[in-house]
Enzyme design. Structure first.
Site, PDB file in Angstrom:
ATOM      1  N   LYS A 152      -6.484  11.588  -0.230  1.00 40.53           N
ATOM      2  CA  LYS A 152      -5.985  12.384   0.884  1.00 40.53           C
ATOM      3  C   LYS A 152      -5.622  13.764   0.386  1.00 40.53           C
ATOM      4  O   LYS A 152      -5.396  13.977  -0.801  1.00 40.53           O
ATOM      5  CB  LYS A 152      -4.825  11.691   1.585  1.00 40.53           C
ATOM      6  CG  LYS A 152      -3.635  11.388   0.715  1.00 40.53           C
ATOM      7  CD  LYS A 152      -2.483  10.937   1.573  1.00 40.53           C
ATOM      8  CE  LYS A 152      -2.630   9.510   2.039  1.00 40.53           C
ATOM      9  NZ  LYS A 152      -2.699   8.545   0.921  1.00 40.53           N
ATOM     10  N   GLU A 199      -3.791  -4.020  -4.923  1.00 39.56           N
ATOM     11  CA  GLU A 199      -2.611  -3.418  -5.570  1.00 39.56           C
ATOM     12  C   GLU A 199      -1.345  -3.638  -4.741  1.00 39.56           C
ATOM     13  O   GLU A 199      -1.413  -4.079  -3.582  1.00 39.56           O
ATOM     14  CB  GLU A 199      -2.842  -1.921  -5.797  1.00 39.56           C
ATOM     15  CG  GLU A 199      -2.988  -1.142  -4.502  1.00 39.56           C
ATOM     16  CD  GLU A 199      -2.288   0.204  -4.536  1.00 39.56           C
ATOM     17  OE1 GLU A 199      -1.117   0.275  -4.976  1.00 39.56           O
ATOM     18  OE2 GLU A 199      -2.911   1.181  -4.086  1.00 39.56           O
TER      19      GLU A 199
HETATM   20  N1  PSU Z   1      -2.033   6.944  -2.184  1.00 42.97           N
HETATM   21  C1  PSU Z   1      -1.752   6.355  -0.998  1.00 42.97           C
HETATM   22  N2  PSU Z   1      -0.947   5.288  -0.951  1.00 42.97           N
HETATM   23  C2  PSU Z   1      -0.399   4.763  -2.072  1.00 42.97           C
HETATM   24  C3  PSU Z   1      -0.717   5.381  -3.327  1.00 42.97           C
HETATM   25  C4  PSU Z   1      -1.532   6.455  -3.339  1.00 42.97           C
HETATM   26  O1  PSU Z   1      -2.218   6.792   0.031  1.00 42.97           O
HETATM   27  O2  PSU Z   1       0.340   3.781  -1.977  1.00 42.97           O
HETATM   28  C5  PSU Z   1      -0.161   4.774  -4.580  1.00 42.97           C
HETATM   29  C6  PSU Z   1      -1.263   4.000  -5.324  1.00 42.97           C
HETATM   30  O3  PSU Z   1      -0.690   2.831  -5.863  1.00 42.97           O
HETATM   31  C7  PSU Z   1      -1.645   4.939  -6.441  1.00 42.97           C
HETATM   32  C8  PSU Z   1      -0.313   5.590  -6.732  1.00 42.97           C
HETATM   33  O4  PSU Z   1      -2.182   4.295  -7.576  1.00 42.97           O
HETATM   34  O5  PSU Z   1       0.272   5.799  -5.466  1.00 42.97           O
HETATM   35  C9  PSU Z   1      -0.468   6.886  -7.482  1.00 42.97           C
HETATM   36  O6  PSU Z   1       0.788   7.336  -7.838  1.00 42.97           O
HETATM   37  P1  PSU Z   1       0.944   8.540  -8.881  1.00 42.97           P
HETATM   38  O7  PSU Z   1       0.300   9.724  -8.227  1.00 42.97           O
HETATM   39  O8  PSU Z   1       2.406   8.671  -9.067  1.00 42.97           O
HETATM   40  O9  PSU Z   1       0.207   8.095 -10.120  1.00 42.97           O
END
Ligand code: PSU
Ligand code: MN
Length: 305
Positions: free
Chosen positions: A161, A26
């Site tokens: 996390k 990603e």
């Molecule tokens: N958690 C992390 N690092 C990240 C993300 C999540 O430790 O970079 C990113 C991932 O791409 C995940 C996104 O899919 O955040 C989720 O965002 P949201 O909660 O806005 O859907």
């Protein structure tokens, strides 16, 4: 129709045709998950780890009105330098961003969507989005969970996390029929920590066993699978220390009124700063470890089919 918006690199195209193992990666982690230049070196090293373990990496992102699967070094650098100025593309953003040609990192949700479109079944990330703490008030539940329940791609992550509510995240995954499989662990990992204290119903010890389970999942015509791979012992952080940073970052976000798609990047940035780079180092280590396991699963998956 849809494929006119898909740009698969020559290397990835060749690998698909030759039925070689491929691992999708990603890019929100590049644009919004880490600062420059560490994001660029992480993006390169993670691709190298995939190669070293016998698979072809396909980093996924939105550039110039196209969904890219496999990025050139130039494009990787463009994306890493753009950082927070790039968009963060979740499912709801796709059509708008493709139509205006903005540069965007893809979240787990959109990376899964594009991987499936390209025919890539295994995907490595750091952590998934899930149910945020306080979700009973804010309704902040990541679209990643919905995508897992709809799209047949396996996502290797280091758990979630504790900026998320882990118990609620596991409940919603269950409600949506998403299998959560521990890789050599019975305890759902908590990203910086090997254990969250929440036990898992299923675990396998080898990539081969996981590949067999994935094949069955898709023979049953079911959707995504979450594979939970704990951070290596040597890179694990101290529970008390990391919890301290996380709760301070959450308080700060509340104070500043940060919400919605800005929330995760804001929390990560604050945690990196408070820990003086220690959490960034752990984050990079766990992503590389997930890429290694994902590549091994991709190899085993291709060997059996
Ligand atoms: N958690 C992390 N690092 C990240 C993300 C999540 O430790 O970079 C990113 C991932 O791409 C995940 C996104 O899919 O955040 C989720 O965002 P949201 O909660 O806005 O859907
Ligand atoms: Mn959200």
């Amino acid at each position: 129709m849809m494929k006119q918006y898909l740009n698969i690199s020559d290397e990835v195209k060749t690998a698909i045709l030759a039925k070689k193992p491929i691992v999708a990666l990603e890019s929100t982690i590049i644009t919004h998950g880490m600062p420059y230049p560490q994001n660029l070196s992480m993006a390169k090293s993670v691709e190298q780890v995939v190669r070293d373990n016998g698979a072809v990496p396909a980093t996924i992102a939105l550039l110039d009105g196209k969904m890219f699967a496999g990025l050139s070094e130039d494009n990787l650098e463009r994306l890493a330098k753009e950082g927070h100025k790039a968009a963060k593309a979740s499912r709801k953003d796709m059509a708008a961003i493709l139509s205006n040609g903005q540069m965007a990192g893809t979240t787990v949700a959109t990376t899964m969507f594009i991987a499936e479109l390209a025919g890539i079944k295994i995907f490595a990330t750091g952590g998934i989005g899930g149910v945020h703490r306080g979700a009973s008030e804010t309704f902040d539940i990541s679209a990643d969970i919905n995508e897992l329940s709809n799209t047949p791609v396996a996502v290797v992550c280091a758990g979630a996390k504790s900026i998320l509510d882990i118990a609620k995240t596991l409940e919603v995954l269950e409600t949506n029929g998403v299998p959560v499989i521990g890789y050599a662990t019975n305890d759902f990992p908590a990203f910086y920590l090997r254990k969250s204290g929440f036990s898992l119903d299923h675990s396998f010890e080898t990539p081969k066993e996981i590949a067999k389970m994935l094949k069955l999942q898709w023979q049953l015509d079911m959707a995504g699978v979450l594979i939970a791979n704990p951070i290596p012992k040597k890179d694990e952080m101290e529970a008390k220390e990391i919890e301290g940073y996380i709760s301070k970052a959450i308080l700060e976000a509340e104070k500043q009124g940060i919400s919605r798609k800005e929330l995760t990047p804001f929390l990560l940035k604050n945690i990196f700063e408070m820990s003086q780079g220690k959490s960034l180092k752990a984050n990079i280590a766990l992503v590389n470890n997930n890429a290694k396991v994902a590549a091994k699963i991709a190899v085993a998956f291709m060997d059996q089919s």
